[in-house]
Design a protein around this motif. Structure first.
Motif, PDB file in Angstrom:
ATOM      1  N   LYS A  35      -9.579   8.825   1.505  1.00 10.14           N
ATOM      2  CA  LYS A  35     -10.526   7.730   1.237  1.00 10.14           C
ATOM      3  C   LYS A  35      -9.825   6.381   1.431  1.00 10.14           C
ATOM      4  O   LYS A  35     -10.440   5.428   1.920  1.00 10.14           O
ATOM      5  CB  LYS A  35     -11.059   7.824  -0.199  1.00 10.14           C
ATOM      6  CG  LYS A  35     -12.031   8.969  -0.411  1.00 10.14           C
ATOM      7  CD  LYS A  35     -12.455   9.016  -1.874  1.00 10.14           C
ATOM      8  CE  LYS A  35     -13.220  10.294  -2.162  1.00 10.14           C
ATOM      9  NZ  LYS A  35     -13.297  10.583  -3.600  1.00 10.14           N
ATOM     10  N   VAL A  46      -1.039  10.607  -4.872  1.00 13.39           N
ATOM     11  CA  VAL A  46      -2.471  10.861  -4.649  1.00 13.39           C
ATOM     12  C   VAL A  46      -2.647  12.083  -3.755  1.00 13.39           C
ATOM     13  O   VAL A  46      -1.794  12.386  -2.927  1.00 13.39           O
ATOM     14  CB  VAL A  46      -3.200   9.632  -4.029  1.00 13.39           C
ATOM     15  CG1 VAL A  46      -3.367   8.530  -5.043  1.00 13.39           C
ATOM     16  CG2 VAL A  46      -2.500   9.131  -2.770  1.00 13.39           C
ATOM     17  N   PRO A  47      -3.773  12.808  -3.918  1.00 10.36           N
ATOM     18  CA  PRO A  47      -3.978  14.018  -3.118  1.00 10.36           C
ATOM     19  C   PRO A  47      -4.530  13.753  -1.713  1.00 10.36           C
ATOM     20  O   PRO A  47      -4.895  12.637  -1.388  1.00 10.36           O
ATOM     21  CB  PRO A  47      -5.003  14.798  -3.945  1.00 10.36           C
ATOM     22  CG  PRO A  47      -5.757  13.762  -4.698  1.00 10.36           C
ATOM     23  CD  PRO A  47      -4.817  12.621  -4.934  1.00 10.36           C
ATOM     24  N   ASP A  85      -9.636   7.354  -4.852  1.00 12.63           N
ATOM     25  CA  ASP A  85      -8.818   8.316  -5.594  1.00 12.63           C
ATOM     26  C   ASP A  85      -8.083   9.334  -4.731  1.00 12.63           C
ATOM     27  O   ASP A  85      -7.528  10.296  -5.260  1.00 12.63           O
ATOM     28  CB  ASP A  85      -9.664   9.011  -6.678  1.00 12.63           C
ATOM     29  CG  ASP A  85     -10.840   9.776  -6.093  1.00 12.63           C
ATOM     30  OD1 ASP A  85     -10.922   9.886  -4.849  1.00 12.63           O
ATOM     31  OD2 ASP A  85     -11.681  10.260  -6.870  1.00 12.63           O
ATOM     32  N   ASP A  86      -8.100   9.164  -3.430  1.00 11.62           N
ATOM     33  CA  ASP A  86      -7.207   9.999  -2.616  1.00 11.62           C
ATOM     34  C   ASP A  86      -6.829   9.260  -1.337  1.00 11.62           C
ATOM     35  O   ASP A  86      -7.412   8.219  -0.996  1.00 11.62           O
ATOM     36  CB  ASP A  86      -7.810  11.392  -2.334  1.00 11.62           C
ATOM     37  CG  ASP A  86      -9.027  11.364  -1.423  1.00 11.62           C
ATOM     38  OD1 ASP A  86      -8.968  10.713  -0.357  1.00 11.62           O
ATOM     39  OD2 ASP A  86     -10.031  12.022  -1.753  1.00 11.62           O
ATOM     40  N   GLU A 133      -5.401   5.512  -6.454  1.00 13.96           N
ATOM     41  CA  GLU A 133      -4.938   6.163  -7.695  1.00 13.96           C
ATOM     42  C   GLU A 133      -5.890   7.310  -8.042  1.00 13.96           C
ATOM     43  O   GLU A 133      -7.096   7.087  -8.164  1.00 13.96           O
ATOM     44  CB  GLU A 133      -4.921   5.107  -8.814  1.00 13.96           C
ATOM     45  CG  GLU A 133      -4.639   5.620 -10.201  1.00 13.96           C
ATOM     46  CD  GLU A 133      -3.291   6.306 -10.315  1.00 13.96           C
ATOM     47  OE1 GLU A 133      -3.264   7.546 -10.310  1.00 13.96           O
ATOM     48  OE2 GLU A 133      -2.271   5.586 -10.380  1.00 13.96           O
ATOM     49  N   ASP A 134      -5.334   8.517  -8.208  1.00  9.39           N
ATOM     50  CA  ASP A 134      -6.203   9.661  -8.517  1.00  9.39           C
ATOM     51  C   ASP A 134      -6.333   9.908 -10.016  1.00  9.39           C
ATOM     52  O   ASP A 134      -7.231  10.612 -10.445  1.00  9.39           O
ATOM     53  CB  ASP A 134      -5.694  10.930  -7.832  1.00  9.39           C
ATOM     54  CG  ASP A 134      -4.329  11.345  -8.330  1.00  9.39           C
ATOM     55  OD1 ASP A 134      -3.460  10.467  -8.453  1.00  9.39           O
ATOM     56  OD2 ASP A 134      -4.127  12.536  -8.608  1.00  9.39           O
ATOM     57  N   ASP A 135      -5.448   9.347 -10.791  1.00  5.80           N
ATOM     58  CA  ASP A 135      -5.512   9.552 -12.236  1.00  5.80           C
ATOM     59  C   ASP A 135      -6.510   8.545 -12.824  1.00  5.80           C
ATOM     60  O   ASP A 135      -6.252   7.342 -12.850  1.00  5.80           O
ATOM     61  CB  ASP A 135      -4.106   9.357 -12.833  1.00  5.80           C
ATOM     62  CG  ASP A 135      -4.062   9.666 -14.330  1.00  5.80           C
ATOM     63  OD1 ASP A 135      -3.140  10.350 -14.752  1.00  5.80           O
ATOM     64  OD2 ASP A 135      -4.966   9.196 -15.079  1.00  5.80           O
ATOM     65  N   LYS A 160      -1.027  12.100   1.207  1.00  4.97           N
ATOM     66  CA  LYS A 160      -0.130  11.605   0.157  1.00  4.97           C
ATOM     67  C   LYS A 160       0.088  10.094   0.297  1.00  4.97           C
ATOM     68  O   LYS A 160      -0.096   9.535   1.383  1.00  4.97           O
ATOM     69  CB  LYS A 160       1.219  12.322   0.236  1.00  4.97           C
ATOM     70  CG  LYS A 160       1.155  13.797  -0.090  1.00  4.97           C
ATOM     71  CD  LYS A 160       0.909  13.980  -1.586  1.00  4.97           C
ATOM     72  CE  LYS A 160       0.776  15.443  -1.968  1.00  4.97           C
ATOM     73  NZ  LYS A 160       0.147  15.588  -3.296  1.00  4.97           N
ATOM     74  N   ASP A 204      -0.397   4.667  -5.499  1.00  2.00           N
ATOM     75  CA  ASP A 204       0.291   5.737  -6.231  1.00  2.00           C
ATOM     76  C   ASP A 204       0.816   6.735  -5.192  1.00  2.00           C
ATOM     77  O   ASP A 204       0.095   7.115  -4.273  1.00  2.00           O
ATOM     78  CB  ASP A 204      -0.719   6.413  -7.173  1.00  2.00           C
ATOM     79  CG  ASP A 204      -0.104   7.555  -7.954  1.00  2.00           C
ATOM     80  OD1 ASP A 204       1.137   7.640  -8.031  1.00  2.00           O
ATOM     81  OD2 ASP A 204      -0.866   8.379  -8.495  1.00  2.00           O
TER      82      ASP A 204
END
Lengths: 146, 148
Positions: free
Chosen positions: B44, B70-71, B40-41, B14-16, B74, B67
């Motif tokens: 990772k 995520v950057p 968060d991406d 989750e990046d948020d 994806k 999610d």
């Protein structure tokens, strides 16, 4: 999701188990529409809407026993998850097997979850409630144009 | 939720940061015995799942919450790679997405997501969903045994 519209296909050769699921849903006051077929070939025909099942709507999820006459539940699971037209339909395994190898194999073949059959009716009521509360309330299921 | 002495490891991708915090708080309040790891991406996430630097010591998660947005890699690419890796194939993946697009739902199931959950708004809604996730996956469903 409006649970009144939810349809679950039970693939189970033991009519007593189908009846237990049906009775448990009634006892839990769930309005899920239950359809049942006794073997894997009929399950595939149902999901593909072939032959006598051509007018059936696609079920929202499948409850699949592993031990079936003819092709096993594992074979049917693998076939469903390799068929581009139906692989998106969630398949919930419901079996008496507690073997780690069956659990791992089922997930590897694409089972959406693995559930063991309860040993008593109260357990079935709890199980169908949990299925409804998770799969048909919280989860977003794939949708198809009619 | 039925008390269970087993401690489950959940990997949240989750990046948020706000959503990650809400989910962490929801797991804490749920009372479930969960060790939450957060990345968060997507890059990772894959490093974690493949136990590559700096995650060499990581354990295999019992459940992944992913999610889609995520950057870097994806969410959908993370899912695809998990389903092509024999060791990661059995690990249940719960998609958490704010997308309302039915094609995202279908694509996720088609690529092997175990379920798709629309992201809620606010702690109460996150708590309700996290409770249900915990009850179902750690109380009702059988999970595959950890292989590492």
């Amino acid at each position: 999701m409006d649970t009144g519209t939810v349809e679950l296909l039970v693939v189970e050769d033991d009519p007593q188990d189908v009846d237990l699921i049906q009775q448990a849903m009634k006892a839990a006051m769930l309005t899920i529409t239950l359809k049942a077929v006794p073997d894997g070939r009929q399950a595939l025909a149902y999901l593909r809407r072939e032959g006598p099942y051509s007018a059936c709507r696609r079920p929202d999820a499948v409850l699949l026993d592993l031990n079936l006459p003819g092709p096993s539940g594992r074979e049917i699971l693998a076939t469903i998850k390799q068929d581009a037209a139906i692989k998106e339909i969630p398949v919930l395994i419901l079996t008496t097997s507690d073997a780690e190898s069956d659990v791992a194999t089922s997930y590897r073949l694409g089972a959406n979850c693995y559930l063991t059959k309860p040993s008593h009716f109260t357990g079935y009521i709890q199980l169908v409630k949990q299925i409804e509360e998770f799969w048909f309330t919280i989860v977003r299921l794939p949708t198809w144009k009619p | 939720m039925t008390p269970n002495p087993k401690r489950y490891e959940v990997l949240l991708i989750e990046d948020d940061a706000g959503d990650a915090e809400l989910i962490r708080e929801a797991w804490t309040q749920s009372g479930a015995s969960v060790e939450l790891r957060v990345v968060d991406d997507g890059r990772k996430a894959l490093a974690y799942l493949h136990r590559e630097s700096p995650y060499e010591g990581s354990g295999r998660p019992d459940l992944v919450m992913l999610d889609l947005a995520v950057p870097i890699n994806k969410g959908i690419d993370v899912l695809k790679e998990m389903r092509q890796d024999a060791a990661l194939q059995p690990v249940p993946v719960v998609i958490m997405s704010s997308s309302n697009d039915p094609s995202d739902v279908r694509q996720s199931y088609g690529l092997g997501a175990n379920c798709f959950i629309a992201k809620p708004v606010g702690l109460d809604s996150f708590l309700r969903i996290v409770l249900r996730i915990g009850e179902f996956w750690f109380g009702i469903a059988r999970l595959p045994a950890r292989e590492w």
